[in-house]
Design an enzyme around this catalytic site. Structure first.
Site, PDB file in Angstrom:
ATOM      1  N   LEU A   1       1.560  -6.904   3.726  1.00  0.00           N
ATOM      2  CA  LEU A   1       0.343  -7.217   2.970  1.00  0.00           C
ATOM      3  C   LEU A   1      -0.867  -6.235   3.829  1.00  0.00           C
ATOM      4  CD1 LEU A   1       0.214 -10.944   2.368  1.00  0.00           C
ATOM      5  CD2 LEU A   1       0.561  -9.174   0.682  1.00  0.00           C
ATOM      6  N   GLU A   2      -1.257  -4.897   3.123  1.00  0.00           N
ATOM      7  CA  GLU A   2      -2.020  -4.057   3.968  1.00  0.00           C
ATOM      8  C   GLU A   2      -3.574  -4.309   3.614  1.00  0.00           C
ATOM      9  OE1 GLU A   2      -0.439  -0.224   3.281  1.00  0.00           O
ATOM     10  OE2 GLU A   2       1.641  -0.906   3.720  1.00  0.00           O
TER      11      GLU A   2
END
Length: 566
Positions: free
Chosen positions: A391-392
């Site tokens: 999850l960036e």
């Protein structure tokens, strides 16, 4: 990782000079003496922006999120403005003060100027939860006022600030009253157990800024929220836990004790992986790299992360749809059969959640449950061995921890759990990604940090290292190794080719030298770890498809080297 462009995520380029200038050591807040006061006026923004001046009209007050009281500052950088909000504070000459504030959201900075001695500042990367910044300064022999400020960073998201304080001798200019020691927490209860951990929760205490957790009378961790997971425990063992509340005035009495008993031993996260493993991301889309079936992935890869699961309209829930058309008619039945064949050969196949464009959000108990239920459903449907968290766009440590523990309870001890944070996400143990990794350390397989698309970063020695060097890989890995992760939970994530990322590609030789340096203290650059970590897990690449497009040069060189490590 990115499903639509060649780079693994959008670049954030930091020059070494800027990084070095801003990354000052963060000193812990000292305990206030009886004579100390908070010299900041309207420190909690309960009176709007009274006493504060914000550049370019960047500041306002909001009722949510707040750290304390009913209001907080929200300041939004725009164009060439960094959303600087400041107040002039009266102080005494020749006195020492503790400056602190609670921040959340975008990149946030806290500092003071006009001290008459050394002006100081501190900062933190973007955070999904409240985080305390703190430092100290001493005024000069004739200094009677200083300017305290917060600001964000150009082009980054808005930041929130609350409960700003300058504790020390009364400067005579008025200010907010000093806090009193908080009451002992109530409602302490065990919320979950594993064979090596006990999770706790308790009620919030008015005026508290943090909580200490005690195990059998010994302090084992400090948190800012009202829950914690104590790890590293023995199986089938009972422990006594208590909690205290803290703020600048001191620490409360201990809460009533509760007993938590760990479950019987059922093994550890990681399944039957080899001691040293290679992870590769497999693209469920065609972006110009070689289109592959799972069966095409070379045998050098021990973990194959299928990229990506997508968000649904249900908060926290994910789904996966094979791109049969984009993959030349690859059918779901073939896909499932290929996964089973890889597993029969001793490989692990997991589903990756996130990527550069991923929008999965787990920020409350309901979405945490939805995440666990939906990922477990995908594991059952396709035969995946576990999940990768990529999850960036930020995550909430509290609720992602809940989600992963719930998933582990469903999937069992053989579940593979990997993470692929960006470099900025692992610069400090206070970052939400790092916190999550530590929270689930007992079920975590490996963190393969992305050493690319990041510019220059700080190493564990406080020096700035440039992307693309052996030192960059080793000095940044050292932060994780010294920050609490086991060596077997640390891997080096690199692009398989120059087309696999916007920046940060290094030759397989550089990757192998970094692995040697970390495991054997050989082939190091200018940075050399204080000790060898022979249990280091290995390496990761984006992606098996870009590797194939380059004749499998990356896996052909790095794979055998990883598997031959001590």
């Amino acid at each position: 990782m990115s499903p639509y462009i060649t780079s693994a995520r959008s670049p954030r380029f930091w020059s070494a000079a800027v990084t070095a200038a801003l990354a000052l050591c963060l000193a812990g807040a000292g305990q206030a003496s009886a004579a100390d006061v908070n010299n900041v006026k309207n420190s909690g923004f309960e009176s709007g922006l009274g006493g504060w001046t914000c550049s370019a009209g960047s500041g306002t007050t909001v009722s949510s999120p707040v750290h304390g009281g009913s209001a907080a500052l929200k300041a939004t950088p725009a164009g060439l403005d960094n959303a600087r909000c400041a107040q002039t504070v009266a102080v005494q000459p020749g006195a020492t003060y503790t400056l602190s504030a609670w921040v959340q959201g975008g990149y946030a900075y806290l500092g003071v100027t006009g001290t008459g001695s050394t002006d100081v500042s501190t900062w933190t990367p973007d955070s999904a939860s409240w985080k305390q910044l703190s430092t100290t300064f001493t005024t000069g022999s004739s200094t009677t006022s200083v300017t305290v400020y917060t600001h964000g960073w150009y082009g980054q998201a808005a930041y929130y600030a609350d409960d700003v304080s300058v504790y020390g001798p009364d400067g005579g200019g008025g200010g907010d009253p000093a806090p009193t020691v908080p009451a002992a927490p109530g409602g302490l209860a065990v919320s979950g157990t594993t064979s090596s951990s006990v999770s706790l929760a308790w009620n919030a205490v008015s005026g508290a800024t943090g909580y200490n957790v005690y195990r059998d009378g010994t302090k084992v961790t400090a948190v800012t929220g009202t829950s914690a997971t104590v790890t590293g425990l023995a199986a089938s063992t009972s422990y006594s836990f208590q909690v205290t509340a803290t703020n600048a005035a001191g620490e409360s009495a201990k809460s009533g004790a509760v007993t938590g008993t760990t479950a019987a031993s059922t093994g550890t996260g990681g399944g039957t992986l080899p001691k040293h493993a290679v992870t590769g991301y497999w693209q469920n889309f065609d972006n110009g790299a070689t289109v592959q079936k799972i069966s095409d992935v070379p045998s050098q890869y021990d973990i194959i992360a299928v990229a990506f699961a997508d968000a649904t309209t249900t908060p926290g829930a994910v789904t996966f749809t094979l791109d049969s058309a984009g993959l030349g008619g690859y059918t779901v039945d073939q896909f499932k059969a290929d996964i089973k064949a890889k597993q029969a050969a001793g490989k692990k196949v997991i589903v990756s959640v996130g990527g550069q464009n991923g929008t999965v959000s787990v920020r409350d108990a309901a979405s945490a449950a939805n995440f666990a239920d939906s990922v477990y459903s995908l594991m059952q449907t396709y035969g995946f061995d576990g999940v990768d968290i990529d999850l960036e766009n930020g995550l909430d440590a509290t609720y992602m921890t809940q989600a992963l523990r719930a998933l582990s309870a469903k999937a069992g001890p053989s579940m593979i759990l990997t993470m692929a944070p960006q470099t900025i996400d692992m610069q400090s143990t206070s970052n939400a990604y790092f916190q999550t990794a530590l929270n689930v350390k007992d079920i975590l397989t490996v963190v393969n940090m992305q050493y690319y698309n990041s510019g220059s970063m700080l190493g564990c020695d406080g020096k700035v290292y440039s992307q693309g060097s052996v030192d960059f890989l080793t000095a940044l890995a050292c932060i994780q190794l010294e920050g609490g992760l086991a060596p077997s939970q640390v891997g080096l994530g690199l692009p398989a080719s120059t087309r696999g990322a916007g920046s940060g590609y290094v030759s397989p030789t550089v990757v192998n030298n970094a692995l040697d340096c970390l495991t054997k203290l050989t082939n190091c650059g200018s940075f050399k770890p204080s000790k060898a970590y022979p249990d280091l897990r290995g390496a990761m690449t984006w992606s098996t498809n870009w590797d194939a497009a380059s004749g499998n040069a990356w896996s052909g060189a790095v794979g055998p080297h990883v598997h031959a490590l001590p």
